[in-house]
Design a protein around this motif. Sequence first.
Motif, PDB file in Angstrom:
ATOM      1  N   THR A  85       0.844  -1.195   0.000  1.00 15.65           N
ATOM      2  CA  THR A  85       0.000   0.000   0.000  1.00 15.65           C
ATOM      3  C   THR A  85       0.882   1.248   0.000  1.00 15.65           C
ATOM      4  O   THR A  85       1.888   1.304   0.705  1.00 15.65           O
ATOM      5  CB  THR A  85      -0.896   0.023   1.249  1.00 15.65           C
ATOM      6  OG1 THR A  85      -1.465  -1.264   1.446  1.00 15.65           O
ATOM      7  CG2 THR A  85      -1.995   1.055   1.097  1.00 15.65           C
ATOM      8  N   ASP A  86       0.485   2.234  -0.784  1.00 14.42           N
ATOM      9  CA  ASP A  86       1.236   3.482  -0.786  1.00 14.42           C
ATOM     10  C   ASP A  86       1.157   4.128   0.596  1.00 14.42           C
ATOM     11  O   ASP A  86       0.061   4.304   1.144  1.00 14.42           O
ATOM     12  CB  ASP A  86       0.677   4.446  -1.833  1.00 14.42           C
ATOM     13  CG  ASP A  86       1.405   5.769  -1.807  1.00 14.42           C
ATOM     14  OD1 ASP A  86       2.536   5.817  -2.290  1.00 14.42           O
ATOM     15  OD2 ASP A  86       0.837   6.741  -1.273  1.00 14.42           O
ATOM     16  N   PRO A  87       2.305   4.491   1.204  1.00 15.80           N
ATOM     17  CA  PRO A  87       2.286   5.021   2.566  1.00 15.80           C
ATOM     18  C   PRO A  87       1.527   6.341   2.688  1.00 15.80           C
ATOM     19  O   PRO A  87       0.851   6.581   3.696  1.00 15.80           O
ATOM     20  CB  PRO A  87       3.773   5.188   2.910  1.00 15.80           C
ATOM     21  CG  PRO A  87       4.486   5.169   1.604  1.00 15.80           C
ATOM     22  CD  PRO A  87       3.679   4.312   0.697  1.00 15.80           C
ATOM     23  N   GLY A  88       1.615   7.207   1.678  1.00 12.89           N
ATOM     24  CA  GLY A  88       0.865   8.461   1.730  1.00 12.89           C
ATOM     25  C   GLY A  88      -0.625   8.228   1.712  1.00 12.89           C
ATOM     26  O   GLY A  88      -1.389   8.899   2.421  1.00 12.89           O
ATOM     27  N   ALA A  89      -1.063   7.259   0.901  1.00  9.25           N
ATOM     28  CA  ALA A  89      -2.490   6.927   0.851  1.00  9.25           C
ATOM     29  C   ALA A  89      -2.961   6.345   2.176  1.00  9.25           C
ATOM     30  O   ALA A  89      -4.074   6.631   2.640  1.00  9.25           O
ATOM     31  CB  ALA A  89      -2.749   5.942  -0.285  1.00  9.25           C
ATOM     32  N   VAL A  90      -2.106   5.536   2.823  1.00  9.68           N
ATOM     33  CA  VAL A  90      -2.446   4.996   4.145  1.00  9.68           C
ATOM     34  C   VAL A  90      -2.618   6.132   5.144  1.00  9.68           C
ATOM     35  O   VAL A  90      -3.561   6.133   5.955  1.00  9.68           O
ATOM     36  CB  VAL A  90      -1.364   4.010   4.622  1.00  9.68           C
ATOM     37  CG1 VAL A  90      -1.584   3.622   6.090  1.00  9.68           C
ATOM     38  CG2 VAL A  90      -1.360   2.763   3.750  1.00  9.68           C
ATOM     39  N   ALA A  91      -1.725   7.112   5.110  1.00 10.20           N
ATOM     40  CA  ALA A  91      -1.812   8.248   6.028  1.00 10.20           C
ATOM     41  C   ALA A  91      -3.149   8.969   5.872  1.00 10.20           C
ATOM     42  O   ALA A  91      -3.818   9.292   6.860  1.00 10.20           O
ATOM     43  CB  ALA A  91      -0.646   9.209   5.791  1.00 10.20           C
ATOM     44  N   VAL A  92      -3.542   9.204   4.634  1.00  7.13           N
ATOM     45  CA  VAL A  92      -4.812   9.892   4.370  1.00  7.13           C
ATOM     46  C   VAL A  92      -5.983   9.063   4.891  1.00  7.13           C
ATOM     47  O   VAL A  92      -6.899   9.571   5.568  1.00  7.13           O
ATOM     48  CB  VAL A  92      -4.974  10.168   2.869  1.00  7.13           C
ATOM     49  CG1 VAL A  92      -6.381  10.672   2.559  1.00  7.13           C
ATOM     50  CG2 VAL A  92      -3.947  11.192   2.403  1.00  7.13           C
ATOM     51  N   ALA A  93      -5.978   7.766   4.585  1.00  6.84           N
ATOM     52  CA  ALA A  93      -7.088   6.903   4.994  1.00  6.84           C
ATOM     53  C   ALA A  93      -7.213   6.837   6.511  1.00  6.84           C
ATOM     54  O   ALA A  93      -8.325   6.881   7.061  1.00  6.84           O
ATOM     55  CB  ALA A  93      -6.889   5.504   4.413  1.00  6.84           C
ATOM     56  N   GLU A  94      -6.099   6.732   7.207  1.00  5.29           N
ATOM     57  CA  GLU A  94      -6.146   6.632   8.667  1.00  5.29           C
ATOM     58  C   GLU A  94      -6.599   7.944   9.308  1.00  5.29           C
ATOM     59  O   GLU A  94      -7.286   7.942  10.332  1.00  5.29           O
ATOM     60  CB  GLU A  94      -4.771   6.220   9.198  1.00  5.29           C
ATOM     61  CG  GLU A  94      -4.349   4.804   8.838  1.00  5.29           C
ATOM     62  CD  GLU A  94      -5.225   3.747   9.502  1.00  5.29           C
ATOM     63  OE1 GLU A  94      -5.181   2.591   9.075  1.00  5.29           O
ATOM     64  OE2 GLU A  94      -5.950   4.085  10.463  1.00  5.29           O
ATOM     65  N   VAL A  95      -6.225   9.073   8.719  1.00  2.08           N
ATOM     66  CA  VAL A  95      -6.678  10.366   9.251  1.00  2.08           C
ATOM     67  C   VAL A  95      -8.189  10.486   9.103  1.00  2.08           C
ATOM     68  O   VAL A  95      -8.894  10.898  10.041  1.00  2.08           O
ATOM     69  CB  VAL A  95      -5.957  11.530   8.540  1.00  2.08           C
ATOM     70  CG1 VAL A  95      -6.667  12.857   8.822  1.00  2.08           C
ATOM     71  CG2 VAL A  95      -4.507  11.611   8.992  1.00  2.08           C
ATOM     72  N   PHE A  96      -8.716  10.127   7.936  1.00  3.20           N
ATOM     73  CA  PHE A  96     -10.173  10.197   7.750  1.00  3.20           C
ATOM     74  C   PHE A  96     -10.887   9.214   8.676  1.00  3.20           C
ATOM     75  O   PHE A  96     -11.972   9.514   9.191  1.00  3.20           O
ATOM     76  CB  PHE A  96     -10.534   9.937   6.288  1.00  3.20           C
ATOM     77  CG  PHE A  96     -10.553  11.173   5.445  1.00  3.20           C
ATOM     78  CD1 PHE A  96     -11.658  12.024   5.438  1.00  3.20           C
ATOM     79  CD2 PHE A  96      -9.452  11.524   4.683  1.00  3.20           C
ATOM     80  CE1 PHE A  96     -11.667  13.175   4.670  1.00  3.20           C
ATOM     81  CE2 PHE A  96      -9.451  12.678   3.922  1.00  3.20           C
ATOM     82  CZ  PHE A  96     -10.558  13.506   3.913  1.00  3.20           C
ATOM     83  N   ALA A  97     -10.291   8.043   8.898  1.00  2.00           N
ATOM     84  CA  ALA A  97     -10.891   7.086   9.824  1.00  2.00           C
ATOM     85  C   ALA A  97     -10.951   7.663  11.238  1.00  2.00           C
ATOM     86  O   ALA A  97     -11.952   7.503  11.954  1.00  2.00           O
ATOM     87  CB  ALA A  97     -10.095   5.786   9.818  1.00  2.00           C
ATOM     88  N   ALA A  98      -9.885   8.350  11.636  1.00  3.92           N
ATOM     89  CA  ALA A  98      -9.864   8.972  12.960  1.00  3.92           C
ATOM     90  C   ALA A  98     -10.904  10.084  13.062  1.00  3.92           C
ATOM     91  O   ALA A  98     -11.583  10.238  14.091  1.00  3.92           O
ATOM     92  CB  ALA A  98      -8.463   9.527  13.251  1.00  3.92           C
ATOM     93  N   LEU A  99     -11.056  10.862  12.007  1.00  2.73           N
ATOM     94  CA  LEU A  99     -12.053  11.934  12.009  1.00  2.73           C
ATOM     95  C   LEU A  99     -13.462  11.356  12.070  1.00  2.73           C
ATOM     96  O   LEU A  99     -14.364  11.924  12.708  1.00  2.73           O
ATOM     97  CB  LEU A  99     -11.894  12.796  10.758  1.00  2.73           C
ATOM     98  CG  LEU A  99     -10.589  13.600  10.650  1.00  2.73           C
ATOM     99  CD1 LEU A  99     -10.522  14.316   9.307  1.00  2.73           C
ATOM    100  CD2 LEU A  99     -10.489  14.620  11.781  1.00  2.73           C
ATOM    101  N   ALA A 100     -13.682  10.226  11.413  1.00  2.00           N
ATOM    102  CA  ALA A 100     -15.008   9.600  11.422  1.00  2.00           C
ATOM    103  C   ALA A 100     -15.372   9.075  12.809  1.00  2.00           C
ATOM    104  O   ALA A 100     -16.546   9.065  13.192  1.00  2.00           O
ATOM    105  CB  ALA A 100     -15.052   8.463  10.404  1.00  2.00           C
ATOM    106  N   ARG A 101     -14.355   8.663  13.550  1.00  3.48           N
ATOM    107  CA  ARG A 101     -14.619   8.164  14.903  1.00  3.48           C
ATOM    108  C   ARG A 101     -14.957   9.276  15.880  1.00  3.48           C
ATOM    109  O   ARG A 101     -15.526   9.049  16.924  1.00  3.48           O
ATOM    110  CB  ARG A 101     -13.391   7.391  15.419  1.00  3.48           C
ATOM    111  CG  ARG A 101     -13.176   6.058  14.704  1.00  3.48           C
ATOM    112  CD  ARG A 101     -12.146   5.206  15.442  1.00  3.48           C
ATOM    113  NE  ARG A 101     -10.813   5.776  15.401  1.00  3.48           N
ATOM    114  CZ  ARG A 101      -9.914   5.533  14.464  1.00  3.48           C
ATOM    115  NH1 ARG A 101     -10.208   4.706  13.462  1.00  3.48           N
ATOM    116  NH2 ARG A 101      -8.727   6.076  14.480  1.00  3.48           N
TER     117      ARG A 101
END
Length: 545
Positions: free
Chosen positions: A529-545
Motif C-alpha cells: 500500500t502506498d504510505p501516503g495513501a495509508v496516512a490519508v485513509a487513517e486520518v479520515f478514519a480517525a475523524l469519522a470516529r
Amino acid sequence: MSRFFFNDRKQLVNDAIEGILISAPHGNLVKLDIDPAIRIVARSDWDKGRVAVISGGGSGHEPAHAGFVGKGMLTAAVCGDLFASPSVDAILNAIVAVTGDRGCLLIVKNYTGDRLNFGLAAEKAKRYGLKVEMVIVADDIALPDNKQPRGIAGTALVHKIAGYAAEQGKSLNDVRDIAQQACENLWSLGVAMQTCNLPGSSEEEGRIKEGHVELGLGIHGEPGASVVESHNSREIIDTLIKPLQDKAGEGRFAVLINNLGGVSALEMALLTKELAHSALKDRIAYLIGPAPLVSSLDMKGFSLSLLKLNETFERALNEPVETIGWQKPVAFAPLRSQPLTPLRDSVEYTPSENTQVNNAVAAATKTLIDLENRLNALDAKVGDGDTGSTFAQGAREIAQRLEKHQLPLNDVSKLFLLIGERLATVMGGSSGVLMSIFFTAAGHRLHEGKTLPESLLSGLAQMKHYGGADLGDRTLIDALQPALEALRKGDVQSAAKAAMQGAESTTRMQKAGAGRSSYVNKENLDGVTDPGAVAVAEVFAALAR
C-alpha cells in the motif's frame, strides 16, 4: 582537478551574477538587494505598468535566465544554485517586487522542484492581492512515454514571445494564452558526446563511450534516451531532425540551434551548415543561433528547437530587445544595486478556540504521529523510508501549537493558511511543499466563501497541478481524491470509507506515476500500500470516529 575558474565555490553563483550585470550592454539590469541567498535580477527601468514576466531556475544554464531580462523579454529572473531550483521565498520576493495591478506570468521549466517552488510562491503571492498565472514549458521530445516532458532550450523562445506580448500592453490572460500557445507549438531534442562537470568536483571518466553520443540527455546531465555510434555531424543532425519533424508536422519553423556549453564556435557553425542542407531546409523560416541560450555548464553537446510559426510568433521573434543573450558586448560598467526591504511572508492571525475543530486537529495529528513507524516501514519497500517521519514531523508542529492554544481554530481559512505555511517549513522535501500547496490553496478558497469540501477539492486540484501526479499514479491522491469527493456528497463517514478503498487500490497498482516509487519495479510494488495513501485513509478514519 576541477576544470573551472572560480574563487569561492559557495560564492560562485553570486560572483557570476555580478559579472553578468556589470557587462550588461544596455545598463538596464539590477540585482535586488534582499539577502545573499536570494538572487533576483530585474529590469531597472520597470514601472509595473504592464504584465510582468518572471522566470528562473537553477544556475549553470547561462545565459538563461538572467541573460534574458530586459525590455521585450523577462521582467525578472530568480536564480537558484547550480542545477537547483530557487527557494519559494526568493520567487515570492521577485513576484511582489515587480508585479503591479496588471499581474505577472511565471514561465517554468517542467522539473518537479521548479513546478513546486514556483507554484507555492504563486499561491502565496495571491494572498497579497496579486494576479499570478503560470505556464510550464515541456518541449523535450526525447522520452515520448514520459507524462512530464522536460523543459529545455525552447524555454528561451517562450520567454521571447511572452515578453513581446507583455511589452505590447496585453492583458495577463492574453500573455498567458500566447505563451501557452507557444509551448504547444514547440519541440526540442538534444545530443551530447560528453556530459557536464560540476565546479569543484574531480574530473572523472565520462559514461559516454568514445566515438558515441547520447541522444536526449537532460540539461542537468541526466542519461539520454539512446546512444548513437557516430560523431558524424550530418548523421547526427539527421537523427535529430526526423523525430522533430514527426512531432511538428507541416509548417514554417523558426529553428533554435542551442550550444549546451562545451561545443566550439567552429563546430556549431558546421552543424548549422548541416541543418541548412537537411530534410528540414525548405521549411526553415528563421535560424536562431548557433549560440548558447539554455546551456548545461560545459556539456559537449547541442540541441535543436522547432517553433511552428504564426503571424504573432513571427512578429514577436523579430521585435528588438534589450538583453544580454542576443546583444553584442559593451564597455565595462560598474555593478548597480537597489535596496529593497525583505518581504516577511507570514500568516497574520489571532488564536481562537473551537471545540469541534480542536478535536479534528487533535485526532489528525495524533494519528499521523502514531503512524510514523508503520509508514516508514511501508515506504522502505517502495521509496527511501521516511514518509512516516516526514508526516509525523509536520503533525508534531501543529500538535504543539494546538496544545499551546496558538491556532486560529475559529477561523478555518486562516488555520489552513497557517498549516500550509508551517508544513512548508518543517516537513521538508516535496511532501512538505505539496501539503503546503494543498492547505494554502484550500485556505484561499475558504476565505472566498467556498464550502469546506469545495475548498479542499480546490487545494487538491492545485496540488495535482503543481505536483504533476493524478489519480492512479499510486500516491496519496488515490485516497485523498475519493475521500474529498465523497465528503462533498455525503459525510465524513462516507469519506473515510472512500479513502480506505482508495488506499487499498494502490496495492494493485504496478506502476507509480510520481515520486520515488516511480523508479521502483512492479515486483517490489505489488501488494504494498502506498504510505501516503495509508496516512490519508487513517486520518479520515480517525475523524469519522
